[in-house]
Write a protein that holds these residues in place. Sequence first.
Motif, PDB file in Angstrom:
ATOM      1  N   LEU A 222      61.756  73.578-108.067  1.00 47.35           N
ATOM      2  CA  LEU A 222      63.000  74.291-107.578  1.00 47.35           C
ATOM      3  C   LEU A 222      64.077  74.292-108.527  1.00 47.35           C
ATOM      4  O   LEU A 222      64.883  75.397-108.548  1.00 47.35           O
ATOM      5  CB  LEU A 222      63.487  73.247-106.102  1.00 47.35           C
ATOM      6  N   LEU A 223      64.114  73.271-109.399  1.00 44.08           N
ATOM      7  CA  LEU A 223      65.132  73.262-110.578  1.00 44.08           C
ATOM      8  C   LEU A 223      64.626  74.604-111.479  1.00 44.08           C
ATOM      9  O   LEU A 223      65.599  75.156-111.875  1.00 44.08           O
ATOM     10  CB  LEU A 223      65.207  71.844-111.205  1.00 44.08           C
TER      11      LEU A 223
ATOM     12  N   LEU B 180      65.761  77.810-109.969  1.00 47.02           N
ATOM     13  CA  LEU B 180      67.361  77.802-110.197  1.00 47.02           C
ATOM     14  C   LEU B 180      67.456  78.220-111.445  1.00 47.02           C
ATOM     15  O   LEU B 180      68.066  79.262-111.388  1.00 47.02           O
ATOM     16  CB  LEU B 180      67.780  76.763-109.451  1.00 47.02           C
TER      17      LEU B 180
ATOM     18  N   PHE C 188      66.336  82.082-111.859  1.00 46.13           N
ATOM     19  CA  PHE C 188      67.396  83.082-111.448  1.00 46.13           C
ATOM     20  C   PHE C 188      68.657  83.060-112.195  1.00 46.13           C
ATOM     21  O   PHE C 188      69.311  84.106-112.164  1.00 46.13           O
ATOM     22  CB  PHE C 188      67.201  82.831-109.847  1.00 46.13           C
ATOM     23  N   VAL C 189      69.337  81.715-112.551  1.00 41.49           N
ATOM     24  CA  VAL C 189      70.664  81.656-112.809  1.00 41.49           C
ATOM     25  C   VAL C 189      70.921  82.511-114.053  1.00 41.49           C
ATOM     26  O   VAL C 189      71.523  83.200-114.833  1.00 41.49           O
ATOM     27  CB  VAL C 189      71.276  80.185-112.796  1.00 41.49           C
TER      28      VAL C 189
END
Length: 99
Positions: free
Chosen positions: A7-8, A11, A14-15
């Motif tokens: 998940l990190l 993230l 995408f960021v």
Amino acid sequence: MRTLLELLRILFIFVILGGLGWVLIENIYTINEATEGYSWFGALAVFVLLFVVYRNKLQFFGWDEGEGRKKLSRNVSVTLLFTSIMLIITPFILGSLLS
């Protein structure tokens, strides 16, 4: 723990990559004042592209080794890529029609 790391990683992808893609596309939209109001279509297009790249390539190189990892079908991938291209072009169309 692997799920949290994945998940990190998602993230981060995408960021960081979304931000870089947006910086590149934003410069194109600032050339014409009429397109600046609709530039959020470009941001949405960048995230659709990242989704396709993640589902078709990047998910297989992460920490998650779960059962449900499959590529998008060819039809879905082509549809999403076409949608993304249309979202990139849309501010120019709306800017010229509505100004």
